[in-house]
Design a protein around this motif. Structure first.
Motif, PDB file in Angstrom:
ATOM      1  N   UNK A 131       1.025  -0.917   0.042  1.00  0.00           N
ATOM      2  CA  UNK A 131       0.038   0.266   0.253  1.00  0.00           C
ATOM      3  C   UNK A 131       1.028   1.413  -0.134  1.00  0.00           C
ATOM      4  N   UNK A 132       2.316   1.387   0.580  1.00  0.00           N
ATOM      5  CA  UNK A 132       3.002   2.457   0.953  1.00  0.00           C
ATOM      6  C   UNK A 132       3.489   2.393  -0.592  1.00  0.00           C
ATOM      7  N   UNK A 133       3.752   1.532  -1.507  1.00  0.00           N
ATOM      8  CA  UNK A 133       4.588   1.965  -2.512  1.00  0.00           C
ATOM      9  C   UNK A 133       3.042   2.171  -3.625  1.00  0.00           C
ATOM     10  N   UNK A 134       2.318   1.944  -3.431  1.00  0.00           N
ATOM     11  CA  UNK A 134       0.657   2.619  -4.080  1.00  0.00           C
ATOM     12  C   UNK A 134       0.477   3.967  -4.007  1.00  0.00           C
ATOM     13  N   UNK A 135       0.551   4.341  -2.709  1.00  0.00           N
ATOM     14  CA  UNK A 135       0.847   5.937  -2.297  1.00  0.00           C
ATOM     15  C   UNK A 135       2.032   6.298  -2.733  1.00  0.00           C
ATOM     16  N   UNK A 193      -3.662  -9.313  -1.213  1.00  0.00           N
ATOM     17  CA  UNK A 193      -2.885 -10.458  -0.060  1.00  0.00           C
ATOM     18  C   UNK A 193      -4.397  -9.764   1.420  1.00  0.00           C
ATOM     19  N   UNK A 194      -4.823  -8.969   1.279  1.00  0.00           N
ATOM     20  CA  UNK A 194      -5.332  -8.718   1.878  1.00  0.00           C
ATOM     21  C   UNK A 194      -6.850  -9.751   3.382  1.00  0.00           C
ATOM     22  N   UNK A 195      -6.559 -10.604   1.920  1.00  0.00           N
ATOM     23  CA  UNK A 195      -7.716 -11.429   2.697  1.00  0.00           C
ATOM     24  C   UNK A 195      -7.444 -12.588   3.621  1.00  0.00           C
ATOM     25  N   UNK A 196      -5.885 -11.756   3.537  1.00  0.00           N
ATOM     26  CA  UNK A 196      -4.744 -12.462   5.388  1.00  0.00           C
ATOM     27  C   UNK A 196      -4.723 -11.976   6.302  1.00  0.00           C
ATOM     28  N   UNK A 197      -5.547 -11.212   5.914  1.00  0.00           N
ATOM     29  CA  UNK A 197      -5.141  -9.499   7.420  1.00  0.00           C
ATOM     30  C   UNK A 197      -6.911  -9.459   7.739  1.00  0.00           C
ATOM     31  N   UNK A 227      -9.646  -2.622   6.669  1.00  0.00           N
ATOM     32  CA  UNK A 227     -10.087  -1.928   6.394  1.00  0.00           C
ATOM     33  C   UNK A 227      -9.402  -0.530   6.425  1.00  0.00           C
ATOM     34  N   UNK A 228      -8.501  -0.266   7.265  1.00  0.00           N
ATOM     35  CA  UNK A 228      -7.504   0.732   6.896  1.00  0.00           C
ATOM     36  C   UNK A 228      -7.069   0.544   5.790  1.00  0.00           C
ATOM     37  N   UNK A 229      -6.041  -0.281   5.504  1.00  0.00           N
ATOM     38  CA  UNK A 229      -5.078  -0.595   4.335  1.00  0.00           C
ATOM     39  C   UNK A 229      -6.261  -0.506   2.868  1.00  0.00           C
ATOM     40  N   UNK A 230      -7.969  -0.173   3.189  1.00  0.00           N
ATOM     41  CA  UNK A 230      -8.640   0.093   2.018  1.00  0.00           C
ATOM     42  C   UNK A 230      -8.991   1.337   1.762  1.00  0.00           C
ATOM     43  N   UNK A 289      -8.068   3.515  -1.751  1.00  0.00           N
ATOM     44  CA  UNK A 289      -9.006   3.726  -2.365  1.00  0.00           C
ATOM     45  C   UNK A 289      -8.244   5.588  -2.456  1.00  0.00           C
ATOM     46  N   UNK A 290      -7.300   6.184  -1.855  1.00  0.00           N
ATOM     47  CA  UNK A 290      -7.106   7.314  -1.737  1.00  0.00           C
ATOM     48  C   UNK A 290      -6.618   7.268  -3.069  1.00  0.00           C
ATOM     49  N   UNK A 291      -5.326   6.482  -3.666  1.00  0.00           N
ATOM     50  CA  UNK A 291      -4.887   5.820  -4.298  1.00  0.00           C
ATOM     51  C   UNK A 291      -5.615   5.481  -4.443  1.00  0.00           C
TER      52      UNK A 291
END
Length: 182
Positions: free
Chosen positions: A104-108, A138-142, A148-151, A155-157
């Protein structure tokens, strides 16, 4: 006269045989030498043993450097070096939460840089979309709260990426629909 065959490069099997001959003190000494030799070895060991306050920091610094370079100092971009940071973390520990955070940081970073400076490099933008998809995988493993926080961040990205052209935002819309629904 028979020509001698050159010896092939040493393999892990050769190294493993030498390691087996070391006692505990010799093995600790070898690891200490590796630790002192290169910063990457230190990062590897700190990450593997969860030492320090933020084991993801060195990986994020690498991502930031290569995805959002200082254009005023003529720094260049390197998708390969940025992707290597994520890959290195995956090999060292690979905890899904840390991996998702780095993705997610990469995408941001990639979306923010492209939006701020008008980066139109298709390969860079393709890599952004690809990492976006990898994060969704990767999200389903969280746990739900982390997901939710990462999503929200992804979504901002996605929203920013609609400014980038080349169908980047539309591709992300499609990926969200495929992996999350809605």
């Amino acid at each position: 006269m028979t020509r001698r065959q050159p010896r092939s490069q040493p393999t892990w099997t050769d190294v493993k045989a030498k390691l087996a001959s070391l006692d505990r003190i010799g093995l600790v000494g070898l690891i200490q030498d590796l630790y002192a030799t290169h910063k990457d070895n230190q990062t590897f060991l700190h990450t593997r043993f969860a030492l320090g306050e933020d084991v993801l920091r060195p990986y994020k610094e690498t991502l930031d450097r290569w995805l959002w370079p200082d254009v005023l100092r003529n720094q260049d971009v390197s998708v390969a070096k940025a992707k290597q940071a994520v890959s290195s973390y995956r090999k060292v520990v690979g905890h899904p939460a840390g991996l998702a955070e780095l993705m997610v940081f990469y995408c941001e970073s990639a979306a923010g840089f492209s939006n701020d400076v008008g980066n139109q490099d298709e390969g860079y933008l393709y890599a952004l979309v690809h990492m976006f998809e990898q994060a969704l995988k990767v999200f389903p493993q969280l746990p739900a709260g982390d997901r939710d926080t990462l999503m929200v961040r992804l979504d901002r990205v996605r929203t920013i990426s609609h400014n980038l052209g080349y169908g980047v935002g539309d591709a992300m819309d499609s990926l969200i629909s495929d992996y999350v629904g809605g």
